[in-house]
Design an enzyme around this catalytic site. Structure first.
Site, PDB file in Angstrom:
ATOM      1  N   GLU A 166       0.798  -1.238   0.000  1.00 38.58           N
ATOM      2  CA  GLU A 166       0.000   0.000   0.000  1.00 38.58           C
ATOM      3  C   GLU A 166       0.825   1.280   0.000  1.00 38.58           C
ATOM      4  O   GLU A 166       0.652   2.161   0.860  1.00 38.58           O
ATOM      5  CB  GLU A 166      -0.980  -0.008   1.180  1.00 38.58           C
ATOM      6  CG  GLU A 166      -2.034  -1.080   1.059  1.00 38.58           C
ATOM      7  CD  GLU A 166      -3.236  -0.885   1.971  1.00 38.58           C
ATOM      8  OE1 GLU A 166      -3.234   0.032   2.798  1.00 38.58           O
ATOM      9  OE2 GLU A 166      -4.199  -1.661   1.830  1.00 38.58           O
ATOM     10  N   GLU A 371      -5.330  -8.523   0.567  1.00 37.77           N
ATOM     11  CA  GLU A 371      -6.076  -8.124   1.761  1.00 37.77           C
ATOM     12  C   GLU A 371      -7.514  -7.835   1.377  1.00 37.77           C
ATOM     13  O   GLU A 371      -7.784  -7.257   0.319  1.00 37.77           O
ATOM     14  CB  GLU A 371      -5.504  -6.845   2.403  1.00 37.77           C
ATOM     15  CG  GLU A 371      -4.272  -7.066   3.221  1.00 37.77           C
ATOM     16  CD  GLU A 371      -3.776  -5.790   3.889  1.00 37.77           C
ATOM     17  OE1 GLU A 371      -4.610  -5.001   4.376  1.00 37.77           O
ATOM     18  OE2 GLU A 371      -2.549  -5.602   3.918  1.00 37.77           O
TER      19      GLU A 371
HETATM   20  C1  BG6 Z   1      -4.495  -2.076   5.045  1.00 39.28           C
HETATM   21  C2  BG6 Z   1      -3.162  -2.387   5.636  1.00 39.28           C
HETATM   22  O1  BG6 Z   1      -4.504  -0.714   4.789  1.00 39.28           O
HETATM   23  O2  BG6 Z   1      -5.630  -2.226   5.816  1.00 39.28           O
HETATM   24  C3  BG6 Z   1      -3.179  -3.220   6.896  1.00 39.28           C
HETATM   25  O3  BG6 Z   1      -2.298  -2.943   4.691  1.00 39.28           O
HETATM   26  C4  BG6 Z   1      -4.352  -2.788   7.752  1.00 39.28           C
HETATM   27  O4  BG6 Z   1      -1.945  -3.086   7.521  1.00 39.28           O
HETATM   28  C5  BG6 Z   1      -5.638  -3.014   6.986  1.00 39.28           C
HETATM   29  O5  BG6 Z   1      -4.395  -3.398   9.009  1.00 39.28           O
HETATM   30  C6  BG6 Z   1      -6.888  -2.645   7.763  1.00 39.28           C
HETATM   31  O6  BG6 Z   1      -6.814  -1.330   8.195  1.00 39.28           O
HETATM   32  P1  BG6 Z   1      -6.934  -0.938   9.719  1.00 39.28           P
HETATM   33  O7  BG6 Z   1      -6.578   0.481   9.776  1.00 39.28           O
HETATM   34  O8  BG6 Z   1      -8.338  -1.239  10.100  1.00 39.28           O
HETATM   35  O9  BG6 Z   1      -5.965  -1.804  10.469  1.00 39.28           O
END
Ligand code: BG6
Length: 472
Positions: A166, A371
């Site tokens: 990201e 993800e």
């Molecule tokens: C992505 C990241 O942006 O989203 C992760 O690569 C992150 O590291 C995930 O944990 C979820 O976002 P958040 O802010 O809810 O942890």
């Protein structure tokens, strides 16, 4: 398009799950590890923990991998902490840190789980940060040398490599994540200079990977999500187009084509944000070629034409730190058609399909989702976590992968966030994502015991049927 018969998931589809080093490992200063920008962070949003212990995966990786095997994972996407391997970012290699990932990878391979290794997930070495971080071109060289160590150490074990997680979120929301810092006058220009250096680092690491490991496959891992126009007013559509170029295609065009997206470049020039490009940079960018595109998807964004004032800016749900909209460029809008999660993030499975289609349409490279998932306040009660809301979320998104496959998109894997509960980037430990519950509170570590959630059993049977149980 509706299909009478959907395509099946490929037999070798990589059903996986994801984590990142600093969010899961803990042991932030163990065995010679150096501090990263995350460890150096002193301020956290009210009521949220730091990352010092996280899920204690560093000490419990064998137990965790045994659970991943029981879950039936075919792949596990994790990141290496640069500061375990090279504590100060560009100096001596720390053998104990190297050994940790050998042990983790060996454990995965022994259980038949394909390792997917991210080289850098937000945790820049603090020493490099103090020397200017990504604004300093020396960080590019340091990253390339770090990648060389990774290839040398793990190249005969790891087939799938991801460069930078990201990068676009680090540039757009670096303050919330605690990564790419820049301040004051010239802040945005500085960020886009950092951005340019990350592109160079990525391109050189991809080229080096192909040179050193001809059998390996490597790709970028940005966060990509389709941008909707708030209405069919052509001005809204233009704003959506602009934001799509600046938020999404800028990052993938550089990674795949080695060139700046013209519209994104025009935005940079118009605002005086354009980075300095040195002689030879464009050749470096062209020489780095990915074998696939990995991307993270949580939700789409909806935008309207800018009104040119502060009303363009919109806070995302209860998430005060993420502001959507840029005065003069686009206006952050709500999408009335989408439900929201407990943190006010939109839930948009169909937008996942349009995102996959759009990436495939543009680049024709195989896709893997690294993800996607639901952050929620799970409750452990009588030894069970009934997270049916997560099952619904995952089912709806996986259905869209099958639809995208039927559309003709090539998708070879899905690694939802997260394999196990970990610490959110900016919303603490109470915001859980995993298939496996970790018994800790925000500030009380309790016993860190692992418990399989209902989603664990659901995902296991889905993997077991290679997606077939979606239809049941
Ligand atoms: C992505 C990241 O942006 O989203 C992760 O690569 C992150 O590291 C995930 O944990 C979820 O976002 P958040 O802010 O809810 O942890």
């Amino acid at each position: 398009m509706k299909f009478k018969q959907l395509k099946e998931f490929p037999a070798d589809f990589l059903w996986g799950a994801s984590t990142s080093a600093y969010q899961v490992e803990g042991a932030w200063d163990a065995d010679g590890k150096g501090p990263s920008v995350i460890d150096a962070r002193t301020e956290f949003p009210a009521g949220t923990t730091d990352f010092k212990v996280a899920a204690d995966h560093y000490n419990r990786y064998a137990e965790d991998v045994a659970l991943f095997a029981e879950l039936g994972l075919k792949a596990y996407r994790f990141s290496v902490a640069w500061t375990r391997i090279i504590p100060d970012g560009d100096g001596a290699v720390n053998q104990k840190g190297v050994d940790f990932y050998h042990n983790l990878i060996d454990e995965l391979l022994e259980k038949g789980i394909e390792p997917i290794l991210t080289m850098y997930h937000f945790d820049l070495p603090q020493v490099l940060h103090e020397r200017g971080g990504w604004a300093n071109p020396a960080t590019v060289d340091a990253f390339v040398e770090y990648s060389r160590v990774l290839y040398r150490e793990y190249g005969n074990k790891v087939k799938y490599w991801l460069t930078i997680n990201e990068q676009n979120m680090m540039i757009l929301h670096g303050d919330a994540i605690g990564t790419t810092h820049a301040g004051g006058e010239g802040r945005k220009r500085d960020l886009y200079q950092q951005n340019h250096h990350m592109f160079l680092a990525q391109a050189r690491a991809m080229a080096l990977c192909h040179d050193q490991l001809p059998e390996a496959k490597i790709g970028p891992a940005p966060n990509i999500s389709n941008i909707y126009a708030a209405s069919c007013d052509p001005e809204d559509v233009l704003a959506a187009d602009d934001w799509n170029a600046i938020r999404n295609w800028l990052y993938l065009d550089l990674a795949v084509r080695g060139s700046y997206h013209p519209l994104a470049w025009a935005y940079l020039v118009e605002n005086g944000y354009e980075p300095t490009i040195q002689d030879g940079d464009l050749d470096v960018l062209k020489a780095g070629r990915p074998d696939f595109i990995a991307f993270n998807y949580y939700a789409t964004q909806t935008v309207g034409a800018s009104r040119g004032d502060a009303t363009d800016l919109k806070i995302r749900g209860s998430d005060q730190q993420i502001v959507r909209g840029e005065i003069g460029l686009y206006r952050g809008e709500d999408n009335p058609h989408l439900p929201k999660n407990a943190f006010g993030w939109d839930i948009d499975p169909a937008g996942f399909r349009t995102t996959m289609r759009a990436i495939w349409d543009r680049y024709r490279l195989p896709l893997i989702i690294t993800e996607n998932g639901l952050g929620a306040f799970d409750k452990l009660e009588n030894g069970r976590v009934h997270d049916d809301y997560r099952i619904d979320y995952l089912r709806q998104h996986i259905e869209q992968i099958q639809l995208a496959l039927s559309d003709g998109v090539e998708v070879f894997g899905y690694c939802p966030w997260a394999a196990i509960d970990l610490i959110s980037t900016h919303q603490g430990a109470a915001k859980r994502y995993g298939f496996i519950h970790v018994n800790r509170d925000e500030f009380d570590l309790l016993d860190l015991k692992r418990t399989k959630k209902d989603s664990f059993f659901w995902y296991r049977s889905l993997i077991d049927s290679n997606g077939g149980s979606l239809q049941q």
